[in-house]
Structure formats: C-alpha cells, structure tokens
Scaffold this active site. Sequence first.
Site, PDB file in Angstrom:
ATOM      1  N   LYS A   1       0.829  -1.218   0.000  1.00 43.25           N
ATOM      2  CA  LYS A   1       0.000   0.000   0.000  1.00 43.25           C
ATOM      3  C   LYS A   1       0.860   1.264   0.000  1.00 43.25           C
ATOM      4  CE  LYS A   1      -2.622   0.819   3.665  1.00 43.25           C
ATOM      5  NZ  LYS A   1      -1.762  -0.146   4.218  1.00 43.25           N
TER       6      LYS A   1
ATOM      7  N   THR B   1       4.015   1.503  -0.832  1.00 43.57           N
ATOM      8  CA  THR B   1       4.774   1.501  -2.085  1.00 43.57           C
ATOM      9  C   THR B   1       3.924   2.044  -3.222  1.00 43.57           C
ATOM     10  OG1 THR B   1       6.035  -0.421  -1.330  1.00 43.57           O
ATOM     11  CG2 THR B   1       6.041   0.024  -3.698  1.00 43.57           C
TER      12      THR B   1
ATOM     13  N   ARG C   1       1.872   8.355   6.934  1.00 45.05           N
ATOM     14  CA  ARG C   1       2.110   8.269   8.371  1.00 45.05           C
ATOM     15  C   ARG C   1       3.595   8.044   8.655  1.00 45.05           C
ATOM     16  NH1 ARG C   1      -1.317   3.373  10.145  1.00 45.05           N
ATOM     17  NH2 ARG C   1      -0.618   2.676   8.112  1.00 45.05           N
TER      18      ARG C   1
ATOM     19  N   LYS D   1       7.444  -6.343  11.290  1.00 42.36           N
ATOM     20  CA  LYS D   1       7.376  -5.821   9.934  1.00 42.36           C
ATOM     21  C   LYS D   1       8.682  -5.232   9.414  1.00 42.36           C
ATOM     22  CE  LYS D   1       3.775  -3.407   8.795  1.00 42.36           C
ATOM     23  NZ  LYS D   1       2.713  -2.374   8.831  1.00 42.36           N
TER      24      LYS D   1
ATOM     25  N   ALA E   1      -3.947   1.388  12.439  1.00 30.91           N
ATOM     26  CA  ALA E   1      -5.323   1.326  11.963  1.00 30.91           C
ATOM     27  C   ALA E   1      -6.105   0.177  12.579  1.00 30.91           C
ATOM     28  CB  ALA E   1      -5.348   1.207  10.445  1.00 30.91           C
TER      29      ALA E   1
ATOM     30  N   PHE F   1      -3.816  -0.544   6.757  1.00 32.53           N
ATOM     31  CA  PHE F   1      -4.438  -1.859   6.573  1.00 32.53           C
ATOM     32  C   PHE F   1      -5.531  -1.822   5.509  1.00 32.53           C
ATOM     33  CE2 PHE F   1      -2.796  -2.516  11.065  1.00 32.53           C
ATOM     34  CZ  PHE F   1      -1.728  -3.277  10.656  1.00 32.53           C
TER      35      PHE F   1
ATOM     36  N   PHE G   1       3.744  -8.894  -9.367  1.00 28.38           N
ATOM     37  CA  PHE G   1       4.813  -9.790  -8.932  1.00 28.38           C
ATOM     38  C   PHE G   1       5.279 -10.591 -10.151  1.00 28.38           C
ATOM     39  CE2 PHE G   1       3.470  -8.694  -4.762  1.00 28.38           C
ATOM     40  CZ  PHE G   1       4.470  -9.080  -3.879  1.00 28.38           C
TER      41      PHE G   1
ATOM     42  N   TRP H   1       7.141  -0.798  -7.732  1.00 27.68           N
ATOM     43  CA  TRP H   1       8.243  -1.349  -6.931  1.00 27.68           C
ATOM     44  C   TRP H   1       9.493  -1.505  -7.800  1.00 27.68           C
ATOM     45  CZ3 TRP H   1      11.481  -5.561  -6.914  1.00 27.68           C
ATOM     46  CH2 TRP H   1      12.173  -5.813  -5.719  1.00 27.68           C
TER      47      TRP H   1
END
Length: 555
Positions: free
Chosen positions: A71, A73, A94, A105, A273, A301, A381, A409
């Site tokens: 998200k 990214t 944030r 994470k 969140a 999230f 991906f 990405w």
Amino acid sequence: MKTDVEIAQDAQMQHIREIAAKLDISEDELELYGKYKAKITLDAWERVKDRPNAKLVLVTAINPTPAGEGKTTTSVGLADAFHKQGKKVAVALREPSLGPCFGLKGGAAGGGYAQVVPMEDINLHFTGDFHAITTAHNLLAAVIDNHIQQGNALDIDVRRVVWKRVLDLNDRALRHVVIGLGGTAHGVPRETGFDITVASEMMAILCLASDLEDMKRRLGEIVVAYTRGGRAVRAKELGVTGALTLLFKDAIKPNLVQTLEGTPAFIHGGPFANIAHGCNSVMATKFALKFADYVVTEAGFGADLGAEKFLDIKCRFAGIHPDAVVIVATVRALKMHGGMAKADLAKVDMAALEKGLANLTKHIENVQKFGLPAVVAINAFPTDTKEELDFVEAKCREMGAEAALSEVWAKGGEGGLKLAEKVEEAFSKPSDFRFIYDEKDTVENKIAAVAREIYGAEGVDFTAAAQKQLKEIEELGFDKMPVCMAKTQYSLSDDASKLGRPTGFRITVKELRVSAGAGFLVALTGSILTMPGLPKKPAAENMDIDKDGRITGLF
C-alpha cells in the site's frame, strides 16, 4: 537486484529547500532538520488557507496477508507517476512506529524504487514527534499518580484510572503491571499497564487537531480517570494542559521529506489502523491540499479499517473527502485469501484466485457505499500470469471499478503511469460522498452500521463489561461521537483466521473506551491488543550498523 535499503542508501537526494520550492514553500516557512528533512511552520497556513483544495486520492487495500500488498509503495509510486507527468503533487503518509520496525514488519517507507527518503531517519527517530507524544502521555500519567499521592483532592478512584503509560516498542510484559510498590514514599499501589505509543489518545489528538489551540483544548478534554462517585475526571482538572501542549510545540508541525524521485512527501503522525484511526495528521493533509494540485494519501491496513476510519472519522472532523479511492491488491494475496498456502502462491490456481477475489470485491463495495469511485491497483509480482491478471481486471470491471497493473516497486513512477491515468479518469466519475452512520445515533447503532455494512457481519454482541461501559458512556454524555473500531486487520471479521469474505459471523465488542480529547469512542473487538508483543524472531535481530555508520537489515 538491490535490496530496498541499498536502493535508499544509493539515492541522490535533493536538498529539502529544493523539494519545498516545488510546492512554492519558501525557505522562511521551513525549519530544517539537516539537509533532507524539515518541518513546515504553522505560519505558512495563513498564506495558503484560502486556496482551493487539490484533488485527493486515498490509497487503501484488501485485508493484509503474509504475501504482501504494498500500500505505501503504491502510494509513493502513484505520486511519483503524477510527478513524472509534470503535476504539482505531494504524498501524505504516516510516520512508522519503532514497535513494528523492530518487531514483525521492519521498516515502513515504501519499497523498491517507490520509497520515501531518508529511509533510515524516517524509520528511526525522524524529527522526534513520537518521543514528544510518549513524553507528554507519560507526564500526564505521572501527574495523575502524584495527585493521588499528594492527597487525592479530586477523589479519584485508584481502581478506575484509565490513563495508562506508553512506550513506542512492542513489549508484552508491560501489558499488565503493578506500580507504587515499596511503601508510602513510593506512591499508591495500583494495577495499570502500558500501551504502544501509536495507540495513545495523544497520537490521535496530534493527528486530528486543526492547530495548536485546538490541540490544547483536546488535551484538556482527555478523560484520565473516574471518581469514586462515578464522575469523569479530565486532564484539565490536573492543571498541566499548558505543559502538555508545550511538549507538542514542534511535533504539531508537519514534516517534509521526499521520494526517491524528488516528489515532496508530508510524513506526520502514525496511529495504527487496527487499534487506532490509522491516518496521518489532518494538518499535514490540509497543508498538502493547499500547496499541491494532486495529493496522494493512505490509510492503514484494509479498507474495512483504515479507509473506514479515514472517511468516517478524519473526513468528518477535517471537512474533506477523497476524489477517488485506490484499493491495492496482489494476485498472490488474493490466492491466499482463497485458501492457498504461502509456499504454493507461485502456482496458478484459478479456483483459489476466484474464491479470494471475494475479499477484493467486498472492499470495492465498501468504497462505493461511501459514494466514491474506486480504482484497483494490482501490485505486480514476477510470478503473476496474464491469465490471472486478466481475470482480476475483468472482475473489477464487473464491479464498476477500473483496474491497472502497478509496477512501481520495480520501475518507480514510470511503473505507475497506467494507474495514474485510471485515477484521473475516476475524478470525472459521479461522486456522492456520505458517511456510513450519523454520529448522533446511538453507540450500538453506529457500531452495528460499521459491522454490517463494512465487515458484512450479521450483528454485534456486547460482553457484560462492554454493556456496563455502554450504559455509563450514555449517562455521562459521551455517546454522540464517532466510533473507532479496534479489530484484527487480517479478516473482515474479528477472527484473524477467517480469510476471504466470511459470512454468518457476529462481531464481539469486549470493551469501550472514551477518547473525549480525540473526539471518538474506541470499541475493542475480538482479541485485539493495544500493546503488541515481539515475534519469535524479531526484525531487530537482523539489524546492524558498521563503523562507517552504514545500516543493514532495517528494511
């Protein structure tokens, strides 16, 4: 292929003055924190407050899985794509918490060639905003216990002090503690505990306050305890509202940094969140909306958590709303929602993909319930096949949402140009923004509205403790505020094991908390915790710094 941290460390950053100039922010309106970070002075608001708002894009996602969604990214890459098109754009995000950074994470500043930098600073102490929150929160806690020790003139019931202490780390051993041991000179013994800093009501206040005066007012309204007669005790009754506000004199100012491609980035505030409202500060978003023509922001999230709170809480208080909403999904994550094991996700399984797509379609429905146009970003991906991607795009179109492959990405802004085009198309679609509930409705009805409409639950059950709290909330007049749902991020339900689009479930509210300063009620559901623990192998074990100050393993 370089790692995310190697890409960030090799970046040729521009001086923050150059980044500010792209938004016509003058040097006099900057407070520099070195060459690549700055805060924006509050005086700058007076110059721009009457300008029209920029187009606002909210980026959200499906329910997260270990397969990854991307998200942040996508948010960064989309902003870079607009920047590459020559748009005057900013991204508003944030600040990462040190808890998950050292816990499960790792860092949270985007990934690959769609990152915000300086990545190490942003993920570590940054400009000290979280330390200010931690210190102010714990100052209030210390003053409460001192007040009780010094005679307890407010008649505080020591069994009903609801203001815990906080720490910006994951530490399960601090969830339940006893303080004041050692005799009369060391305080009055009582049970309490710690929350993580990002769950502090002061974090929510920082992110919802419109200016310093509003922040002072909100800090004073915090309910810290109840008297033996059942009256709510506010922070302002302890006489330290000015001191608390003083600790936020710099933290309240929005932070300015940049993406790898030199797009201005406002990064300010960081409530989780799943246990808080999950959005960056109102002030940073409003600054961005006045200085730029396009603003990309994100909510934490899935759309059942961050986006719902962005729309029902932040937009309600700030008087803004998005012009379009981007929902990030991956083929891998959708297959996991369809029952595939993480180890098998490289395999083509159209049945699992079709089953997992139900999670995405629910989030599209949810965005549409707010009257907003949705665009799906399929985060690419290498293992994705054309058959899988085409299937996802076709399903999105059936739902009335355009979809675009996002390759930010690997390619940065260039990989987000198709997504940017779809978002611009969405700006011209019909929009009729509305909230899911009326804040003046009963607490039960507000919670039920979110549970039914957003989660897909059949109803809501309140534990005996929550029912008692609900009655007290109504008696004390705290019931006419929005609700902030604390729920697992992994499922639409309050059971993390129920992936996809579960049906036939009910939501259990186990506790209700009053956040009178922030201006909302918190409803804790399922097994949600406000102080996370560390995993068996914390991310901190992979981190190091060499003699030259080069960091490894942070991201």
